[in-house]
Design a protein around this motif. Structure first.
Motif, PDB file in Angstrom:
ATOM      1  N   UNK A  49       0.834  -1.201   0.000  1.00 40.30           N
ATOM      2  CA  UNK A  49       0.000   0.000   0.000  1.00 40.30           C
ATOM      3  C   UNK A  49       0.868   1.250   0.000  1.00 40.30           C
ATOM      4  N   UNK A  50       1.956   1.224   0.752  1.00 41.40           N
ATOM      5  CA  UNK A  50       2.883   2.362   0.761  1.00 41.40           C
ATOM      6  C   UNK A  50       3.476   2.578  -0.629  1.00 41.40           C
ATOM      7  N   UNK A  51       3.831   1.480  -1.304  1.00 45.69           N
ATOM      8  CA  UNK A  51       4.359   1.590  -2.667  1.00 45.69           C
ATOM      9  C   UNK A  51       3.317   2.191  -3.612  1.00 45.69           C
ATOM     10  N   UNK A  52       2.076   1.776  -3.453  1.00 49.09           N
ATOM     11  CA  UNK A  52       1.013   2.282  -4.321  1.00 49.09           C
ATOM     12  C   UNK A  52       0.768   3.768  -4.067  1.00 49.09           C
ATOM     13  N   UNK A  53       0.812   4.166  -2.802  1.00 50.44           N
ATOM     14  CA  UNK A  53       0.699   5.587  -2.455  1.00 50.44           C
ATOM     15  C   UNK A  53       1.819   6.379  -3.118  1.00 50.44           C
ATOM     16  N   UNK A  54       3.044   5.860  -3.033  1.00 48.19           N
ATOM     17  CA  UNK A  54       4.192   6.536  -3.631  1.00 48.19           C
ATOM     18  C   UNK A  54       4.019   6.679  -5.140  1.00 48.19           C
ATOM     19  N   UNK A  55       3.547   5.620  -5.786  1.00 49.69           N
ATOM     20  CA  UNK A  55       3.347   5.672  -7.229  1.00 49.69           C
ATOM     21  C   UNK A  55       2.247   6.663  -7.600  1.00 49.69           C
ATOM     22  N   UNK A  56       1.212   6.721  -6.775  1.00 48.94           N
ATOM     23  CA  UNK A  56       0.110   7.644  -7.053  1.00 48.94           C
ATOM     24  C   UNK A  56       0.588   9.097  -6.955  1.00 48.94           C
ATOM     25  N   UNK A  57       1.422   9.399  -5.967  1.00 45.51           N
ATOM     26  CA  UNK A  57       1.972  10.751  -5.843  1.00 45.51           C
ATOM     27  C   UNK A  57       2.781  11.099  -7.085  1.00 45.51           C
ATOM     28  N   UNK A  58       3.602  10.165  -7.536  1.00 43.72           N
ATOM     29  CA  UNK A  58       4.428  10.387  -8.721  1.00 43.72           C
ATOM     30  C   UNK A  58       3.550  10.651  -9.951  1.00 43.72           C
ATOM     31  N   UNK A  59       2.492   9.853 -10.087  1.00 45.94           N
ATOM     32  CA  UNK A  59       1.612   9.994 -11.249  1.00 45.94           C
ATOM     33  C   UNK A  59       0.842  11.308 -11.221  1.00 45.94           C
ATOM     34  N   UNK A  60       0.242  11.624 -10.071  1.00 49.57           N
ATOM     35  CA  UNK A  60      -0.564  12.837  -9.966  1.00 49.57           C
ATOM     36  C   UNK A  60       0.272  14.099 -10.138  1.00 49.57           C
ATOM     37  N   UNK A  61       1.526  14.029  -9.730  1.00 48.42           N
ATOM     38  CA  UNK A  61       2.402  15.201  -9.838  1.00 48.42           C
ATOM     39  C   UNK A  61       3.154  15.245 -11.162  1.00 48.42           C
ATOM     40  N   UNK A  62       2.881  14.261 -12.036  1.00 41.90           N
ATOM     41  CA  UNK A  62       3.576  14.152 -13.321  1.00 41.90           C
ATOM     42  C   UNK A  62       5.085  14.091 -13.122  1.00 41.90           C
ATOM     43  N   UNK A  63       5.474  13.399 -12.048  1.00 39.42           N
ATOM     44  CA  UNK A  63       6.891  13.170 -11.786  1.00 39.42           C
ATOM     45  C   UNK A  63       7.602  14.268 -11.033  1.00 39.42           C
ATOM     46  N   UNK A  64       6.896  15.353 -10.699  1.00 38.89           N
ATOM     47  CA  UNK A  64       7.578  16.444  -9.991  1.00 38.89           C
ATOM     48  C   UNK A  64       7.788  16.129  -8.516  1.00 38.89           C
ATOM     49  N   UNK A  65       7.012  15.176  -7.979  1.00 42.81           N
ATOM     50  CA  UNK A  65       7.218  14.692  -6.603  1.00 42.81           C
ATOM     51  C   UNK A  65       7.340  13.177  -6.666  1.00 42.81           C
ATOM     52  N   UNK A  66       8.395  12.658  -6.113  1.00 46.31           N
ATOM     53  CA  UNK A  66       8.545  11.212  -6.020  1.00 46.31           C
ATOM     54  C   UNK A  66       8.722  10.833  -4.553  1.00 46.31           C
TER      55      UNK A  66
END
Length: 358
Positions: A49-66
């Motif tokens: 779930x933590x990995x999925x949260x991290x991926x969602x942040x990356x996707x929503x920010x278009x890579x500006x936040x990882x």
């Protein structure tokens, strides 16, 4: 709270290259947040779930936040992640708030309380019952911004090597039960202790503990508790809906733009819902496997244990709430919401019971 300096905390932990951990990595306008988990990396449910949260942040920010995820022990031990993030040795945690009872008893209300809120009720309290505002106030006192990022739903009552037929059978039993649930079991003669998840199997196998609760069938199967204990109890009255947390370093949070904060918040909200759905789906299949393939004996908690726990709960909770001003304030809000929400819950439970009979 006396604020720990970032450099001082990192040095105290003996972290190599501590100066490199003083702030989020920023390169070409991109931010990398270091997530410190209280459980093993890639662990089913909690870690994934933590990995999925991290991926969602990356996707929503278009890579500006990882978000770079670190498992328990990679940078600090499980019970040090909050201090590490507050001091800047990490940027965001993935943990459970009842690990931080020693800092302020109020933290437990943002994880789970015996006979308490379900997953849906907990999120309702946070969003519409004043819970998040109180949580933000508590977090600010400890240098962090809190978010609810997952809920496991209802948990199990736990594993025992020997069958528990009554409260008398708990006398002298060494059990891993954190939070208020463990405090209550101690009043029935058990000896509770808190052990990180990654050490539980060894502790049970070696006899360091006689029983434990971890999460629910999906996670418990992955840890292999059925290999050393065959008695599995339900319901998990101590954890009717366990909410997991992410605490973000407050300076890091305040330095984010409104858009960046919204990305993090929406990623957390989405994962809370998706993670809960996954737990509900996986637990049923895992429970069937434990019983039908591994010979686990499924038991309902003896009635005298449940009734005694219900009897002592009001006093234990009152004592707990009186331990700090923040706990008193949070407990009042939590209790008022629970009582009001249960009026609606009683109506819907009645309707659902009628539909099931039909």
């Amino acid at each position: 709270m006396t604020k720990v300096t970032r450099r001082g905390f990192a040095a105290g932990l003996g972290l190599a290259g501590a100066s490199a951990l003083a702030a989020p990595a920023i390169a070409q306008g991109k931010k990398e947040l270091r997530m410190l988990m209280a459980w093993p990396k890639n662990f089913p449910g909690l870690g994934t779930s933590a990995d999925r949260f991290a991926q969602r942040v990356n996707t929503l920010s278009d890579g500006s936040i990882s978000v770079k995820v670190f498992g328990a022990g990679e940078i600090v031990s499980p019970f040090e992640v909050l201090d590490a993030v507050a001091s800047g040795a990490g940027d965001i945690t993935h943990d459970t708030s009842y690990y931080w009872l020693g800092k302020d008893p109020a933290f437990v209300y943002f994880a789970v309380v015996p006979f308490g809120l379900t997953a849906d009720e907990h999120m309702t309290w946070l969003k519409f019952g004043g819970g998040q505002e109180l949580w933000d106030k508590l977090g600010a006192q400890h240098g962090v911004k809190p978010l609810a990022v997952l809920n496991t739903g209802a948990q199990m009552g736990g594993w025992f090597k020997e069958e528990i037929n009554s409260a008398d059978d708990l006398q002298g039993k060494k059990v891993r039960y954190p939070g208020i649930g463990g405090q209550m079991l101690s009043e029935l003669g058990a000896i509770p202790t808190n052990i990180p998840g990654g050490e539980l199997f060894t502790a049970l196998q070696s006899g360091t503990i006689d029983g434990l609760e971890w999460v629910a069938p999906w996670n418990d199967l992955a840890f292999g508790f059925h290999r050393v204990a065959k008695h599995y109890y339900y319901p998990g009255f101590h954890e009717m809906g366990h909410s997991l947390s992410s605490y973000i370093n407050l300076d890091v949070w305040n330095d984010m733009s409104e858009l960046e904060q919204a990305i993090i918040q929406n990623a957390a909200d989405a994962e809370y819902s998706v993670g809960l759905a996954e737990f509900n789906a996986r637990n049923n299949a895992a429970l069937s496997q434990l019983v039908n393939e591994h010979g686990v004996e499924l038991h309902q908690w003896p009635e005298d244990i449940v009734s005694k726990m219900q009897e002592i709960l009001p006093r234990v909770m009152a004592d707990h709430a009186a331990k700090s001003e923040m706990a008193t304030e949070v407990a009042a809000s939590w209790t008022e919401f629970r009582d009001q929400q249960r009026a609606w819950g009683n109506v819907t439970d009645y309707i659902n019971a009628g539909l099931k009979k039909g």
